[in-house]
Design a protein around this motif. Structure first.
Motif, PDB file in Angstrom:
ATOM      1  N   GLU A   1     -15.874 -10.679 -25.203  1.00  0.00           N
ATOM      2  CA  GLU A   1     -17.214 -10.282 -25.617  1.00  0.00           C
ATOM      3  C   GLU A   1     -17.116  -9.320 -26.820  1.00  0.00           C
ATOM      4  O   GLU A   1     -16.020  -8.994 -27.283  1.00  0.00           O
ATOM      5  CB  GLU A   1     -17.945  -9.597 -24.461  1.00  0.00           C
TER       6      GLU A   1
ATOM      7  N   LYS B   1     -13.712  -9.374 -20.663  1.00  0.00           N
ATOM      8  CA  LYS B   1     -14.367  -9.147 -19.379  1.00  0.00           C
ATOM      9  C   LYS B   1     -13.944 -10.237 -18.386  1.00  0.00           C
ATOM     10  O   LYS B   1     -13.700 -11.379 -18.769  1.00  0.00           O
ATOM     11  CB  LYS B   1     -15.894  -9.164 -19.526  1.00  0.00           C
TER      12      LYS B   1
ATOM     13  N   TYR C   1     -14.913 -12.506 -15.125  1.00  0.00           N
ATOM     14  CA  TYR C   1     -16.114 -13.056 -14.502  1.00  0.00           C
ATOM     15  C   TYR C   1     -15.783 -13.686 -13.148  1.00  0.00           C
ATOM     16  O   TYR C   1     -14.690 -14.199 -12.926  1.00  0.00           O
ATOM     17  CB  TYR C   1     -16.761 -14.098 -15.414  1.00  0.00           C
TER      18      TYR C   1
ATOM     19  N   VAL D   1     -19.959 -10.176 -14.155  1.00  0.00           N
ATOM     20  CA  VAL D   1     -18.820  -9.360 -14.584  1.00  0.00           C
ATOM     21  C   VAL D   1     -18.271  -8.581 -13.390  1.00  0.00           C
ATOM     22  O   VAL D   1     -19.024  -7.919 -12.667  1.00  0.00           O
ATOM     23  CB  VAL D   1     -19.241  -8.392 -15.708  1.00  0.00           C
TER      24      VAL D   1
ATOM     25  N   THR E   1      -8.658  -6.208 -17.140  1.00  0.00           N
ATOM     26  CA  THR E   1      -8.230  -7.529 -17.595  1.00  0.00           C
ATOM     27  C   THR E   1      -6.712  -7.662 -17.613  1.00  0.00           C
ATOM     28  O   THR E   1      -6.202  -8.774 -17.722  1.00  0.00           O
ATOM     29  CB  THR E   1      -8.771  -7.789 -19.011  1.00  0.00           C
TER      30      THR E   1
END
Length: 280
Positions: A149, A154, A156, A162, A167
């Motif tokens: 993003e 992010k 998911y 989110v 990460t």
């Protein structure tokens, strides 16, 4: 000698008729005197009793009007299962449940809607158990894909929400490219279906995106060099079985293609590499 009597119309009354009339009058006087005598001795007690009964009836009617039978059943027990990352306090606070609340004020659909707003909740079932308990069964979300993003990477979930996680621990997840939240939801549904029907195949996904021009989902797998087009609608298990049969059964024939088109159920089309077109 008895005095003669007449009626208003002038008719003369006989002796027997006059006597019967006098006896009736005397009888009425005796009844009135008897009632007066009884009321003088017992009547005040009856009056007091009537007043007491009247007060009781009035108080009872007031209580009946104020009485709410739904207030008798109140929430006394809350059972939660399936949560690992979510705490008991987070679930209770989001569900807006409180021990002692009237059971009539507990609405299962509203509780489910509130809990589904939590990113870590994939699905939830809420049941009201008679007489005063509520059971909540939670299925928590798991990381499904990552996306880049404007403010960074992010992670998911299956519902394209989110997840509050770093990460760094999701580097092995498929990378999704989407231009809108709606595209993210379509990709999430597709990947979740693939993970459900064929998890090893899902773990081979490298990148996935919506191809608006081809009206399909574009998938790059780690073990092949070509990209595959799948239908946007939520797939069935047969679609992935068909793909696996092609990849495992025709590896040489698929080695020199650019696109494997599987958007049409039961069919597969190949598009050769661009060099082939250039060379004729």
């Amino acid at each position: 000698m008895t005095k003669d009597r007449t009626t208003f119309s002038g008719r003369r009354l006989g002796y027997n008729e006059v006597r019967q009339k006098e006896l009736r009058n005397e009888s009425r006087k005796k009844i009135v005197c008897s009632c007066s005598h009884w009321f003088g001795r017992m009547g005040w007690k009856l009056l007091v009793a009537l007043v007491v009964v009247g007060v009781i009836i009035w108080q009872g009617w007031f209580f009946v009007r104020q009485f709410d039978p739904t207030q008798i059943r109140t929430l006394k027990k809350i059972e939660i299962s399936g949560n690992r990352m979510l705490t008991w306090e987070e679930i209770i606070q989001t569900a807006q449940l409180e021990v002692g609340s009237p059971m009539s004020q507990i609405h299962v659909d509203s509780i489910q809607s509130r809990l589904l707003k939590l990113p870590l909740v994939r699905s939830v079932e809420v049941e009201e158990s008679f007489p005063w308990s509520v059971q909540i069964q939670v299925q928590e979300s798991s990381p499904l894909m990552v996306s880049l993003e404007k403010d960074g990477w992010k992670v998911y979930s299956e519902r394209a929400m989110v997840l509050p996680m770093a990460t760094s621990g999701a580097y092995q997840l498929p990378v999704a490219t989407a231009l809108s939240p709606m595209e993210l939801q379509k990709i999430a549904k597709f990947l979740f279906a693939m993970k459900t029907f064929d998890e090893p195949l899902y773990r081979n996904v490298s990148q996935v995106a919506i191809n608006q021009g081809q009206n399909g989902i574009e998938v790059f797998f780690r073990n092949v060099e070509y990209k595959t087009l799948f239908p946007i609608k939520v797939p069935t298990a047969d679609l992935f079985v068909h793909y696996q049969l092609l990849v495992q059964g025709l590896p040489q024939e698929l080695a020199d293609i650019e696109i494997l088109d599987m958007r049409f159920i039961g069919f597969a089309y190949t598009i050769p590499l661009a060099e082939r077109h250039d060379n004729g």
